[in-house]
Scaffold this active site. Structure first.
Site: not given
Length: 301
Positions: A112, A202, A272
């Site tokens: 992330s 992602e 995630h």
């Protein structure tokens, strides 16, 4: 592009430092349970003081978070750095940042917002791991936890299977990250050279038009013309509101990437929402766009 330096394999008994370089810690129960996963494996974990510090939405001031990272990186007894969570903030501490010479390189693990740290470390020649942070590890299936441990302890990975879009087979250097964070590295010194790279991207909670906007920026910047393959993980909770006319996120990905003429594989199990299969940064991989497989070479230490 030359292979990156892999830190020495970890072994039970090694010291790992826990830092919060990005957003303020909120998920305390998940954090504690993930800590226990590492400790049950036999690792010694040292959590920075005031891990729950807050400065607005950040886990402390920029200087405090920068000092956390520097202290962990320069600690001669530390063999790896575990990031507490993502959120936002790691790019702020990379202004005027150089990775200190600490002797042996050490593992950096996160995803992330940690994308910026992983890509910065990659430009310094060292491989990290795009994998669960300490607020998400506990929610991973057993195979995903074991995959992360296997890699940092010197074992090989099984290939990941997704949906092949065609384009044949290509070998390249894997560069995994979050699309939103990576997009905001375009035009900065943190962005690595992309020639011969297989991007693994992602994202989460980004409406389809935002995904479109980011991928269009990648196209206009010329960055996508340099990569040799793309591996797509989860794009979860990215639906448009039901009352708003929209493409689906799958349609946006196909529209913005499907004409590049390179191997692409989608629906790979990383991102995630669990599972978030660990992916090493800067290692040689094979992407089979026909069979839908991402295969990672055995680590060479």
């Amino acid at each position: 592009m030359p292979a990156k330096i892999l830190p020495p394999p970890l072994k039970p008994g090694d010291l790992l430092r826990v830092i919060a370089p990005s957003g303020a810690l909120r998920e305390f129960e998940a954090f504690e349970r993930s800590i226990e996963i590492w400790r049950s494996r036999g690792y010694k974990l040292e959590i920075i003081p005031k891990i729950d510090d807050k400065w607005g939405y950040l886990a402390g001031t920029d200087e405090n978070r920068r000092q956390q990272l520097a202290a962990a990186w320069q600690d001669p007894d530390c063999r790896g750095i575990l990031c507490a969570r993502g959120g936002f903030g790691s790019t702020r501490i990379l202004e005027d940042w150089n990775w200190p010479n600490s002797g042996l390189p050490k593992w950096l693990i996160g995803f992330s917002d940690i994308t910026a740290l992983l890509w910065s470390l990659y430009t310094a020649g060292i491989s990290g791991v795009h994998g669960p942070v300490l607020t998400t590890l506990v929610d991973e299936p057993d195979w995903s936890i074991q995959r992360l441990l296997d890699w940092v302890e010197g074992s090989s990975f099984t290939p990941l299977k997704g949906c092949g879009w065609g384009g044949g087979v290509v070998n390249g250097t894997l560069l995994p990250g979050n699309l939103t964070v990576a997009t905001h590295l375009l035009g900065t010194p943190i962005l690595p050279h992309l020639d011969g790279v297989i991007l693994a991207l992602e994202d989460v909670t980004e409406a389809p038009y935002r995904i479109d906007r980011m991928l269009t920026q990648w196209r206009l910047s010329g960055a996508l013309s340099k990569v040799c393959g793309i591996a797509l993980g989860g794009f979860t909770r990215c639906e448009a509101p039901p009352t708003v006319p929209s493409f689906s996120v799958e349609e946006v990905l196909r529209d913005r990437l499907g004409d590049l003429g390179i191997p692409i594989v989608s629906d790979l199990p990383f991102g995630h929402d669990s599972p978030n299969a660990a992916l090493p940064v800067g290692v040689e991989v094979t992407l089979d766009g026909d069979a839908g497989i991402l295969a990672i070479a055995h680590p060479h230490y």
